[in-house]
Design a protein around this motif. Structure first.
Motif, PDB file in Angstrom:
ATOM      1  N   THR A 146      36.639  43.581  33.130  1.00  0.00           N
ATOM      2  CA  THR A 146      37.806  42.726  32.917  1.00  0.00           C
ATOM      3  C   THR A 146      38.833  42.980  34.004  1.00  0.00           C
ATOM      4  N   LEU A 147      39.753  42.015  34.155  1.00  0.00           N
ATOM      5  CA  LEU A 147      40.819  42.194  35.145  1.00  0.00           C
ATOM      6  C   LEU A 147      41.693  43.392  34.783  1.00  0.00           C
ATOM      7  N   GLU A 148      41.800  43.675  33.485  1.00  0.00           N
ATOM      8  CA  GLU A 148      42.581  44.836  33.066  1.00  0.00           C
ATOM      9  C   GLU A 148      41.967  46.129  33.605  1.00  0.00           C
ATOM     10  N   GLN A 149      40.644  46.166  33.663  1.00  0.00           N
ATOM     11  CA  GLN A 149      39.966  47.343  34.188  1.00  0.00           C
ATOM     12  C   GLN A 149      40.050  47.416  35.710  1.00  0.00           C
ATOM     13  N   LEU A 150      40.116  46.270  36.351  1.00  0.00           N
ATOM     14  CA  LEU A 150      40.069  46.234  37.812  1.00  0.00           C
ATOM     15  C   LEU A 150      41.435  46.397  38.462  1.00  0.00           C
ATOM     16  N   LEU A 151      42.454  45.835  37.833  1.00  0.00           N
ATOM     17  CA  LEU A 151      43.774  45.871  38.458  1.00  0.00           C
ATOM     18  C   LEU A 151      44.353  47.288  38.424  1.00  0.00           C
ATOM     19  N   PRO A 152      44.970  47.719  39.496  1.00  0.00           N
ATOM     20  CA  PRO A 152      45.613  49.043  39.518  1.00  0.00           C
ATOM     21  C   PRO A 152      46.737  49.122  38.490  1.00  0.00           C
ATOM     22  N   SER A 153      46.965  50.305  37.964  1.00  0.00           N
ATOM     23  CA  SER A 153      48.006  50.503  36.949  1.00  0.00           C
ATOM     24  C   SER A 153      49.378  50.120  37.486  1.00  0.00           C
ATOM     25  N   ALA A 154      49.604  50.362  38.761  1.00  0.00           N
ATOM     26  CA  ALA A 154      50.911  50.049  39.350  1.00  0.00           C
ATOM     27  C   ALA A 154      51.180  48.546  39.303  1.00  0.00           C
ATOM     28  N   ILE A 155      50.140  47.744  39.568  1.00  0.00           N
ATOM     29  CA  ILE A 155      50.317  46.286  39.550  1.00  0.00           C
ATOM     30  C   ILE A 155      50.556  45.798  38.125  1.00  0.00           C
ATOM     31  N   LYS A 156      49.777  46.329  37.169  1.00  0.00           N
ATOM     32  CA  LYS A 156      49.968  45.909  35.777  1.00  0.00           C
ATOM     33  C   LYS A 156      51.365  46.277  35.288  1.00  0.00           C
ATOM     34  N   GLN A 157      51.818  47.464  35.648  1.00  0.00           N
ATOM     35  CA  GLN A 157      53.158  47.891  35.255  1.00  0.00           C
ATOM     36  C   GLN A 157      54.220  47.003  35.896  1.00  0.00           C
ATOM     37  N   LYS A 158      53.971  46.637  37.149  1.00  0.00           N
ATOM     38  CA  LYS A 158      54.928  45.784  37.863  1.00  0.00           C
ATOM     39  C   LYS A 158      55.037  44.414  37.197  1.00  0.00           C
ATOM     40  N   VAL A 159      53.891  43.834  36.836  1.00  0.00           N
ATOM     41  CA  VAL A 159      53.900  42.522  36.186  1.00  0.00           C
ATOM     42  C   VAL A 159      54.606  42.599  34.838  1.00  0.00           C
ATOM     43  N   ASN A 160      54.329  43.654  34.065  1.00  0.00           N
ATOM     44  CA  ASN A 160      54.964  43.812  32.760  1.00  0.00           C
ATOM     45  C   ASN A 160      56.479  43.895  32.874  1.00  0.00           C
ATOM     46  N   THR A 161      56.968  44.590  33.874  1.00  0.00           N
ATOM     47  CA  THR A 161      58.420  44.717  34.048  1.00  0.00           C
ATOM     48  C   THR A 161      59.038  43.429  34.590  1.00  0.00           C
ATOM     49  N   MET A 162      58.233  42.592  35.232  1.00  0.00           N
ATOM     50  CA  MET A 162      58.766  41.349  35.814  1.00  0.00           C
ATOM     51  C   MET A 162      58.800  40.203  34.816  1.00  0.00           C
ATOM     52  N   ILE A 163      58.081  40.316  33.701  1.00  0.00           N
ATOM     53  CA  ILE A 163      58.016  39.204  32.747  1.00  0.00           C
ATOM     54  C   ILE A 163      59.404  38.834  32.203  1.00  0.00           C
ATOM     55  N   PRO A 164      60.223  39.760  31.700  1.00  0.00           N
ATOM     56  CA  PRO A 164      61.564  39.376  31.218  1.00  0.00           C
ATOM     57  C   PRO A 164      62.412  38.735  32.306  1.00  0.00           C
ATOM     58  N   THR A 165      62.320  39.284  33.519  1.00  0.00           N
ATOM     59  CA  THR A 165      63.089  38.717  34.631  1.00  0.00           C
ATOM     60  C   THR A 165      62.606  37.307  34.944  1.00  0.00           C
ATOM     61  N   THR A 166      61.298  37.110  34.907  1.00  0.00           N
ATOM     62  CA  THR A 166      60.724  35.792  35.188  1.00  0.00           C
ATOM     63  C   THR A 166      61.163  34.779  34.133  1.00  0.00           C
ATOM     64  N   ALA A 167      61.129  35.191  32.869  1.00  0.00           N
ATOM     65  CA  ALA A 167      61.546  34.292  31.782  1.00  0.00           C
ATOM     66  C   ALA A 167      63.007  33.890  31.962  1.00  0.00           C
TER      67      ALA A 167
END
Length: 379
Positions: A146-167
């Motif tokens: 899965t993409l969750e397994q492939l994506l680096p933790s830093a990128i996943k963390q970055k996307v998670n922190t950007m979601i509120p800002t994006t909204a």
């Protein structure tokens, strides 16, 4: 008087025999060059000692060179010596300095000294091959992940922190658009289209309220909706849900949407545009190398020399074994003609061979002198 003549005669004969014997013995080391036969009978002592043992001599010389002259231990000490290291470093600095201040481009220097035509295209081709192989290997090894397994933790963390800002950004842009005259006009058109689609009911609403009045009522409500904290939270949750769905997709699910040729081409173009090596190839060396002069001369070259010499010293024994130095020396000696070998030995030891001849004459003379007294005594 006869006694003196006898002694002198015996001394001369002994000296001549001793000198000729030693001289003949020396010559028989090399001559005759080939064996002499009378019919099927080989003349003894033909060929000479060295021609007869030529192959054996070659093998022994090769073994002697490897075992005693050019040894891994001896070469290792030489390579690690301060004098050799400093000399090698100094020479490299001089040669590299000539290249760094050259008016020629990297492409010209490579074509001149390496013989490679169009190194830029060669480098691009190799880069494309590497990227393509890496891309294919990535697909083969990760199709079931899965993409969750492939994506680096830093990128996943970055996307998670950007979601509120994006909204928040999306809602702000929506508010700005609705507050603008263009946004209000677009909203009016949408309302008009909506009423038309509703047929008679839409016409009645439009007739009683008027389109403009309806827009004036809908626009504030929409702005109020976009400004509401609940709307922001709802959008954040929606984005998080979609992001989680994307992460759960297997790599093979999105593989069909990827065009291998386009992906590889994009990566290669990105590398070409952002890696300065490709730009440097077309520029004079002195134009871009100035920044790196001190680093190359004072750090890269000394460190490179140390690493290279350490590597050579560590693997010298294996290198010499693979180099087959013993066989090379043996083959070279075997290619020497006996005449050439004789000339080489005589050029080094000619004086010593003469002294051996003279010593033989001297010993022969002494023996003749002694024999003369024996003859006189017996007589």
């Amino acid at each position: 008087m006869q006694t003196i003549y006898l002694i002198g005669f015996m001394v001369i004969i002994g000296a001549v025999i001793g000198g000729l014997t030693n001289s003949l013995a020396i010559k028989m080391l090399f001559r005759p060059y080939k064996e002499i036969r009378l019919g099927s009978w080989r003349v003894p002592f033909t060929p000479g000692l060295i021609p007869k043992r030529h192959d054996e001599l070659a093998k022994q010389l090769g073994k002697m060179v490897v075992d005693y002259l050019i040894t891994a231990e001896g070469l290792g000490k030489k390579l690690k010596s301060t004098v050799f290291t400093e000399a090698m470093t100094s020479w490299l600095k001089t040669e590299v300095q000539k290249l760094l201040i050259s008016e020629k481009s990297g492409t010209e220097l490579i074509e001149q000294h390496v013989g490679m035509k169009n190194p830029r295209q060669f480098l691009l081709t190799k880069t494309e091959d590497v990227v393509k192989k890496g891309y294919i290997r990535l697909l083969e090894n990760n199709r079931e992940k899965t993409l969750e397994q492939l994506l680096p933790s830093a990128i996943k963390q970055k996307v998670n922190t950007m979601i509120p800002t994006t909204a928040e950004y999306i809602l702000m842009r929506g508010q700005s658009f609705l507050e603008s005259p263009e946004g209000k006009e677009k909203l009016s058109v949408m309302i008009d289209r909506f009423l038309i689609q509703k047929g008679t009911l839409g016409n009645m609403i439009s007739m009683f309220l008027g389109n403009d009045r309806l827009v004036d009522k809908v626009q504030p409500e929409l702005l109020k909706f976009l400004r509401d904290q609940g709307t922001n939270q709802l959008l954040v949750e929606l984005l998080e849900q979609e992001w989680n769905k994307i992460q759960q997709k297997r790599f093979k699910d999105i593989e069909s949407h990827l065009n291998e040729k386009e992906v590889v081409s994009f990566i290669v173009r990105t590398i070409e545009s952002n890696v300065p090596v490709f730009e440097w190839l077309d520029q004079p060396m002195k134009q871009w190398s100035g920044t790196y002069h001190d680093v190359i001369k004072e750090q890269v070259i000394p460190r490179g020399v140390d690493l290279t010499l350490d590597l050579l010293s560590t693997h010298l024994e294996e290198l010499l074994r693979r180099f087959h130095l013993e066989d090379i020396v043996s083959e070279q000696v075997q290619t020497f003609s006996v005449e050439r070998l004789e000339e080489l030995v005589l050029s080094i030891s000619k004086r010593e061979f003469k002294m051996i001849t003279y010593l033989g004459a001297l010993l022969g003379g002494i023996i003749g002198f002694i024999q003369s007294f024996i003859v006189l005594f017996i007589g």
